[in-house]
Design an enzyme around this catalytic site. Structure first.
Site, PDB file in Angstrom:
ATOM      1  CG  LEU A 138      26.395 -24.300  30.203  1.00  0.00           C
ATOM      2  CD1 LEU A 138      26.596 -22.819  30.486  1.00  0.00           C
ATOM      3  CD2 LEU A 138      26.960 -24.658  28.843  1.00  0.00           C
ATOM      4  CG  ASP A 139      30.955 -29.794  31.540  1.00  0.00           C
ATOM      5  OD1 ASP A 139      29.960 -30.544  31.570  1.00  0.00           O
ATOM      6  OD2 ASP A 139      31.864 -29.888  30.702  1.00  0.00           O
ATOM      7  CE  LYS A 140      32.207 -27.011  41.369  1.00  0.00           C
ATOM      8  NZ  LYS A 140      32.812 -27.855  42.442  1.00  0.00           N
ATOM      9  NE  ARG A 237      36.005 -30.416  30.419  1.00  0.00           N
ATOM     10  CZ  ARG A 237      35.656 -30.807  31.645  1.00  0.00           C
ATOM     11  NH1 ARG A 237      34.368 -30.779  32.006  1.00  0.00           N
ATOM     12  NH2 ARG A 237      36.558 -31.228  32.487  1.00  0.00           N
TER      13      ARG A 237
END
Length: 323
Positions: A138-140, A237
């Site tokens: 998962l992105d930060k 995104r």
């Protein structure tokens, strides 16, 4: 101790004319350039089934690269007492609810405090697994559920299931703009041509499919539920920005802050104070890699996203807006 795993990826059109070692470092960014080069020289890399041992070999595009990778104990990253919110655990897998601001895997500028560092500390046996058992990222600043393998067998099966699109991942998000209905985005994604830390819709990129449906409509925003078929970097995104509805707070793809016309000071303060993409991995469903049992987990939407949704809900009421 060491283990051998097979890595495979398709070469895109954008890689035409590039060297083998350069393309490998882009497609398999979890591994260092030096390690990838070593595997080439050892004859562990093949192009369309033919072994190649020259790092400077030029690629034509659309080849299949296969790496017979030998993974030694994870020694380049140090164990750290990172708190992991474990929502499920057995002998084979972990399911973690990741918080915002936590990096999953060490990389440039983030060498400590990651999920991987925490896994090495809490589960010393994970040193024997590629990426300490991490199957997907998962992105930060994306929150929510991710599965981690505790054994080689579990990791192998989970990676295969992910590639076969047999793991279901659903996300909660808040998008900018009024959306009237759900749909899907089926657009390939590749590395951005000039912004190398970002991704973009690219005809020469890798196939990427995102399903979305409207969960709640606000005056000038929409709460969504999304499901991934593929799992490209920044996929949701990028896809939502591509159709003109980037996620609230997205620092990379949303552009400058957009405030609803006539927004109250309270709503303005909430939106200005929300500095991450409004994206949460809310549901994870998979077949257990060893037992075959279907399992499903849910993670509640974090407080900061609930606060944004409530502020948008109140804004709609104040302006007597109705769906």
């Amino acid at each position: 101790m060491s283990q051998q795993i097979e890595l495979q990826a398709e070469v895109g059109e954008q890689h035409t004319g590039m060297r083998l070692d350069q393309v490998l470092s882009e497609l398999f960014s979890d591994y260092s350039r030096s390690r990838l080069k070593e595997w080439i020289l050892q004859g562990r890399v093949s192009i369309d089934g033919s072994v190649v041992d020259k790092p400077r070999e030029k690629l034509q595009g659309y080849e299949t690269l296969t790496v017979q990778a030998v993974i030694e104990d994870v020694i380049e990253w140090q164990p750290e007492a990172v708190v992991l919110d474990v929502v499920y655990e057995d002998d084979d897998i972990l399911v973690i609810n990741k918080a915002a601001g936590v990096v999953v895997h060490p990389g440039a500028g983030n060498h400590t405090g990651t999920i991987l560092n925490g896994l090495l500390h809490n589960y010393p046996q994970s040193r024997q697994l590629a990426r300490a058992g991490i199957v997907h990222r998962l992105d930060k600043d994306t929150t929510g559920l991710m599965v981690v393998a505790k054994t080689v067998a579990a990791q192998t099966h989970l990676v295969e299931a992910l590639q076969a699109r047999q793991i279901t991942r659903e996300y909660e998000a808040i998008a900018i703009g009024q959306m009237t209905a759900g749909g899907l985005v089926d657009e390939p994604i590749g590395r951005h041509k000039t912004k190398r830390t970002q991704m973009a819709v690219d005809p020469a990129g890798r196939p990427s499919v995102t399903h979305y449906r409207v969960a709640e409509k606000f005056r000038q925003h929409t709460r969504l539920r999304l499901r991934l078929e593929t799992g490209r970097t920044h996929q949701i995104r990028v896809h939502m920005a591509y159709i003109g509805h980037p996620l609230v707070g997205d620092p990379a793809y949303a552009g400058r802050l957009r405030l609803p016309k006539g927004a109250s000071p309270e709503l303005i303060a909430v939106l200005r104070g929300f500095e991450r993409q409004a994206l949460h991995a809310a549901m994870l469903r998979l077949m257990h890699p060893i037992t075959g049992e279907e399992m499903e987990w849910h993670a509640p939407v974090p407080e900061d996203m609930l606060k944004v949704a409530e502020a948008l809900r109140q804004d709609s009421l104040e302006h007597d807006w109705q769906d």
